[in-house]
Design a protein around this motif. Sequence first.
Motif, PDB file in Angstrom:
ATOM      1  N   THR A   1      17.839  27.562  27.366  1.00 43.69           N
ATOM      2  CA  THR A   1      16.632  28.375  27.430  1.00 43.69           C
ATOM      3  C   THR A   1      16.447  29.138  26.128  1.00 43.69           C
ATOM      4  O   THR A   1      17.400  29.345  25.366  1.00 43.69           O
ATOM      5  CB  THR A   1      16.709  29.378  28.589  1.00 43.69           C
ATOM      6  OG1 THR A   1      17.829  30.261  28.356  1.00 43.69           O
ATOM      7  CG2 THR A   1      16.895  28.669  29.925  1.00 43.69           C
TER       8      THR A   1
ATOM      9  N   TRP B   1      20.117  35.478  33.799  1.00 42.52           N
ATOM     10  CA  TRP B   1      18.801  35.483  33.161  1.00 42.52           C
ATOM     11  C   TRP B   1      18.658  34.293  32.218  1.00 42.52           C
ATOM     12  O   TRP B   1      17.632  33.640  32.176  1.00 42.52           O
ATOM     13  CB  TRP B   1      18.594  36.776  32.381  1.00 42.52           C
ATOM     14  CG  TRP B   1      18.543  38.014  33.220  1.00 42.52           C
ATOM     15  CD1 TRP B   1      18.257  38.091  34.558  1.00 42.52           C
ATOM     16  CD2 TRP B   1      18.779  39.353  32.784  1.00 42.52           C
ATOM     17  NE1 TRP B   1      18.319  39.393  34.983  1.00 42.52           N
ATOM     18  CE2 TRP B   1      18.622  40.198  33.922  1.00 42.52           C
ATOM     19  CE3 TRP B   1      19.101  39.936  31.563  1.00 42.52           C
ATOM     20  CZ2 TRP B   1      18.792  41.580  33.844  1.00 42.52           C
ATOM     21  CZ3 TRP B   1      19.258  41.308  31.482  1.00 42.52           C
ATOM     22  CH2 TRP B   1      19.106  42.119  32.616  1.00 42.52           C
TER      23      TRP B   1
ATOM     24  N   SER C   1      17.941  31.080  33.842  1.00 38.00           N
ATOM     25  CA  SER C   1      16.720  31.165  34.656  1.00 38.00           C
ATOM     26  C   SER C   1      17.043  31.225  36.142  1.00 38.00           C
ATOM     27  O   SER C   1      16.208  30.899  36.984  1.00 38.00           O
ATOM     28  CB  SER C   1      15.787  29.973  34.376  1.00 38.00           C
ATOM     29  OG  SER C   1      15.390  29.978  33.017  1.00 38.00           O
TER      30      SER C   1
ATOM     31  N   MET D   1      15.176  36.496  37.306  1.00 39.75           N
ATOM     32  CA  MET D   1      14.179  36.992  36.357  1.00 39.75           C
ATOM     33  C   MET D   1      14.373  38.488  36.177  1.00 39.75           C
ATOM     34  O   MET D   1      14.387  39.230  37.162  1.00 39.75           O
ATOM     35  CB  MET D   1      12.762  36.705  36.871  1.00 39.75           C
ATOM     36  CG  MET D   1      11.669  37.286  35.989  1.00 39.75           C
ATOM     37  SD  MET D   1      11.640  36.555  34.321  1.00 39.75           S
ATOM     38  CE  MET D   1      10.949  34.936  34.717  1.00 39.75           C
TER      39      MET D   1
END
Length: 396
Positions: free
Chosen positions: A20, A62, A65, A68
């Motif tokens: 991410t 976080w 994912s 949140m």
Amino acid sequence: MNGWTIDMAVAAIVECCGVTRLRAHRFARGWTRARAVSELIALCDGLALDRPNPDAEQLGAWERSARMPRAQTIDLLCRLYRTDAQGLGLSGGYRADVCSPVTVFTPPVAPDVPVTERAAAPGSPDVSDPFDAVARAHRRAIERTLASTTLTTGELESLDGKLLTLRRDYVSDPPMVMLARLLTTLEEVRQYSEERQPALVQVRLSEMIAVLSTLTADALMKLGRKEQARDWYGTGKSAADDSGNRELRTRVRVQAAMLPFYYGPLTEAAALAHEAVLLNRGRPSATGAFAAAAEARIKARQGDEDGARASIAQARGLFERSRQAALEDDAWAFPYRRLQLYLSGAFTALGDTVQAGRAQEEALRLYPDHTGIDPALLRLEQAMCLVRQRSVSEAC
């Protein structure tokens, strides 16, 4: 180009590593999760902002994912990484217009070498190649991780001391009392195990979890909670296997064999005890003697007299060569009195009341008055032998 921006690094990391954008921003700076958390806290303190109270585990969630962060936390993360929500792959954001460009991963070069020669030097990295810089950044981060630890020597010694105290108290304290103490210490060790530790420290933590889980299973077994005990024995075996400690792997399997020995099926007890004997490979240790003695008791219950007597001889031989202390008030030890306890069980099941009586007297002589369940088991076996000798009144 003598350097490259964070945005270039992040884009390259996302493309080549498939992570991410939030995680890529941390990787681009070469930070561990613990370092990122400390930087975030320092940022909040410097700007007199409320701390979000994150930890490394939460930051990892976080980044995956899996969770949140709240809008306020997203704003802080944007401040920390000097980007906006889109740059982090999150919603909401912040970007300081006056922020100066950040350059990273500039490789050291000798000042007296012309730029043209630097670019042409054989084997020198191409500083304009994002992948090369990312790879070097990862290597540096890995080296820092290998050297990092969240557990000090003093804390490890403190855990060792707690474990030794629990092992000693387990001999005489009630199972329910011990369960609470064991589970409390287990949680402490588990929290340390979640963080990246040097290999030798991680092995020690796995060994602690194996011992604590096995004692927890034993306490549950004494309370008649068979299914819970079975689960905890499984955890103990997993932790012992993770440690790679062969003696510990042997010991946990012998202990686990006690549950099916008392509650069934006996074939499962036989399989676990035999696996322990094979793992020991005939080494003259107290654990090896324990494995052989447990197998002798099981074989005697199964009616295999020749096999039981062979295992009895093996247990005695291994114990004599192990130089184990005759007296030891430690639930993880296998002193002489426990050897006699297991031999008593084997001889009682074989109907050899003479040999059983000798083992019982020898063991009871060595057990202190305050020692838990073992003397009770020995007296039950004395009663069984007296019944075989038709001394029913005395047995009662």
